[in-house]
Write an enzyme that holds these catalytic residues in place. Structure first.
Site, PDB file in Angstrom:
ATOM      1  N   HIS A  37       0.853  -1.202   0.000  1.00  0.00           N
ATOM      2  CA  HIS A  37       0.000   0.000   0.000  1.00  0.00           C
ATOM      3  C   HIS A  37       0.880   1.240   0.000  1.00  0.00           C
ATOM      4  O   HIS A  37       1.784   1.384   0.825  1.00  0.00           O
ATOM      5  CB  HIS A  37      -0.892  -0.034   1.235  1.00  0.00           C
ATOM      6  CG  HIS A  37      -1.914   1.054   1.307  1.00  0.00           C
ATOM      7  ND1 HIS A  37      -3.101   1.013   0.618  1.00  0.00           N
ATOM      8  CD2 HIS A  37      -1.928   2.218   2.000  1.00  0.00           C
ATOM      9  CE1 HIS A  37      -3.809   2.097   0.880  1.00  0.00           C
ATOM     10  NE2 HIS A  37      -3.115   2.862   1.724  1.00  0.00           N
ATOM     11  N   ASP A  39       0.947   5.300   0.074  1.00  0.00           N
ATOM     12  CA  ASP A  39       0.156   6.470   0.476  1.00  0.00           C
ATOM     13  C   ASP A  39       0.731   7.756  -0.101  1.00  0.00           C
ATOM     14  O   ASP A  39       1.806   8.206   0.307  1.00  0.00           O
ATOM     15  CB  ASP A  39       0.126   6.561   2.004  1.00  0.00           C
ATOM     16  CG  ASP A  39      -0.821   5.550   2.623  1.00  0.00           C
ATOM     17  OD1 ASP A  39      -1.974   5.464   2.164  1.00  0.00           O
ATOM     18  OD2 ASP A  39      -0.408   4.840   3.566  1.00  0.00           O
ATOM     19  N   MET A  41       0.367  11.740  -0.474  1.00  0.00           N
ATOM     20  CA  MET A  41      -0.269  12.882   0.209  1.00  0.00           C
ATOM     21  C   MET A  41       0.286  14.191  -0.331  1.00  0.00           C
ATOM     22  O   MET A  41       1.480  14.314  -0.582  1.00  0.00           O
ATOM     23  CB  MET A  41       0.033  12.810   1.706  1.00  0.00           C
ATOM     24  CG  MET A  41      -0.423  11.537   2.368  1.00  0.00           C
ATOM     25  SD  MET A  41      -0.011  11.568   4.112  1.00  0.00           S
ATOM     26  CE  MET A  41      -0.622   9.954   4.606  1.00  0.00           C
ATOM     27  N   MET A  72      -4.205  10.611  -1.724  1.00  0.00           N
ATOM     28  CA  MET A  72      -4.835  11.597  -0.836  1.00  0.00           C
ATOM     29  C   MET A  72      -4.437  12.960  -1.370  1.00  0.00           C
ATOM     30  O   MET A  72      -3.655  13.701  -0.760  1.00  0.00           O
ATOM     31  CB  MET A  72      -4.362  11.362   0.604  1.00  0.00           C
ATOM     32  CG  MET A  72      -4.966  10.092   1.208  1.00  0.00           C
ATOM     33  SD  MET A  72      -4.076   9.511   2.654  1.00  0.00           S
ATOM     34  CE  MET A  72      -2.816   8.550   1.847  1.00  0.00           C
ATOM     35  N   MET A 141     -11.970   4.322   5.189  1.00  0.00           N
ATOM     36  CA  MET A 141     -10.950   4.873   6.087  1.00  0.00           C
ATOM     37  C   MET A 141     -11.426   4.724   7.536  1.00  0.00           C
ATOM     38  O   MET A 141     -12.543   5.110   7.875  1.00  0.00           O
ATOM     39  CB  MET A 141     -10.719   6.364   5.803  1.00  0.00           C
ATOM     40  CG  MET A 141     -10.119   6.692   4.447  1.00  0.00           C
ATOM     41  SD  MET A 141      -8.508   5.961   4.102  1.00  0.00           S
ATOM     42  CE  MET A 141      -7.519   6.540   5.471  1.00  0.00           C
ATOM     43  N   ASP A 176      -8.450   1.002   5.968  1.00  0.00           N
ATOM     44  CA  ASP A 176      -7.185   1.737   6.067  1.00  0.00           C
ATOM     45  C   ASP A 176      -7.169   2.625   7.303  1.00  0.00           C
ATOM     46  O   ASP A 176      -7.934   3.582   7.397  1.00  0.00           O
ATOM     47  CB  ASP A 176      -6.992   2.580   4.800  1.00  0.00           C
ATOM     48  CG  ASP A 176      -5.590   3.164   4.702  1.00  0.00           C
ATOM     49  OD1 ASP A 176      -4.762   2.900   5.587  1.00  0.00           O
ATOM     50  OD2 ASP A 176      -5.337   3.894   3.717  1.00  0.00           O
TER      51      ASP A 176
END
Ligand code: DX5
Ligand code: ZN
Length: 225
Positions: A37, A39, A41, A72, A141, A176
């Site tokens: 995973h 992420d 941002m 995100m 989430m 998550d």
């Protein structure tokens, strides 16, 4: 990639050594990770900045399993092509990230990746009701996005409602945030099949001493069995 609903553990590299992503990914995969995973941002949609498509492309050759990219960011659309070219298997965008999530999901599939949609804790499950034929994954989430290591917010009833809404469609339900051996069984019983875990997987281990990664992964798996 063949669809199934077996529990999959997806370590988030947000909790790995940022100076050593390649080796961290290889270590955690050798220790039993099912997906990786990633992420992303932007310091705008969420109050933190991580990394972008160049980093994703650099780590791709180190991933043998599945590259699961969680965006995100807002806006999303201008960057879809770059993340697809970086080799993402799944690209997940937030339903809250803009007014045209349906267009975003079409663009993700159009770029050759599987499309995911993520829901913040404050967003109702009805927000994805009209999207189910356009997604391969729904990410629920269980923290407010932006940081690893936060505590789990109970979204069990949302997961249960989502599972019912999905029926026999081939859509993964991913959780998550704050996943641990204590919280994982709650969401798996409610119908989730992909468990993202950052701190709970990487704690206590390192590239030089990766055995704790395996112990941590097995502890989450065993708790759900
Ligand atoms: C939160 C991220 C998560 C997070 C998970 O913004 O999307 O993937 O890093 O980390 P833990 O498992 O530590 O909550
Ligand atoms: Zn994530």
């Amino acid at each position: 990639m063949i669809f199934d609903r077996l529990v999959k553990i997806a370590p988030s590299i947000l909790a790995a050594d940022f100076a050593n992503f390649g080796a961290e990914i290889e270590a955690v995969e050798a220790q039993g990770a099912d997906w990786i995973h990633v992420d992303v941002m932007d310091g705008h949609f969420v109050p933190n900045i991580s990394f972008g498509p160049t980093t994703c492309a650099a780590i791709r050759p180190h991933i043998k399993t599945v590259m699961d990219v969680h965006l995100m960011i807002a806006p999303v659309d201008p960057y879809i092509e770059a993340f697809a070219e970086a080799g993402a298997d799944f690209i997940t965008a937030h339903v809250e990230a803009g007014p045209h999530i349906h267009r975003t999901l079409q663009a993700i599939r159009g770029a050759g990746a599987k499309a995911g949609v993520a829901l913040n804790p404050g967003t109702p499950v009805s927000a994805v009701e009209e999207l189910l034929d356009s997604v391969d994954l729904v990410c629920v989430m269980t923290v407010n996005p932006g940081f690893g290591g936060q505590s789990f917010i109970d979204m069990t009833s949302k997961v249960r409602a989502l599972r019912q809404m999905i029926g026999d469609r081939e859509i993964h339900i991913e959780i998550d945030g704050g996943v641990t051996p204590t919280t994982a069984p709650l969401v798996v019983q409610a119908g989730a099949d992909v468990l993202v875990a950052g701190s709970a997987v990487f704690k206590g281990g390192s590239v030089k001493d990766p055995a704790p990664y395996g112990e941590n992964i097995r502890a989450i798996r065993a708790a759900c069995a």
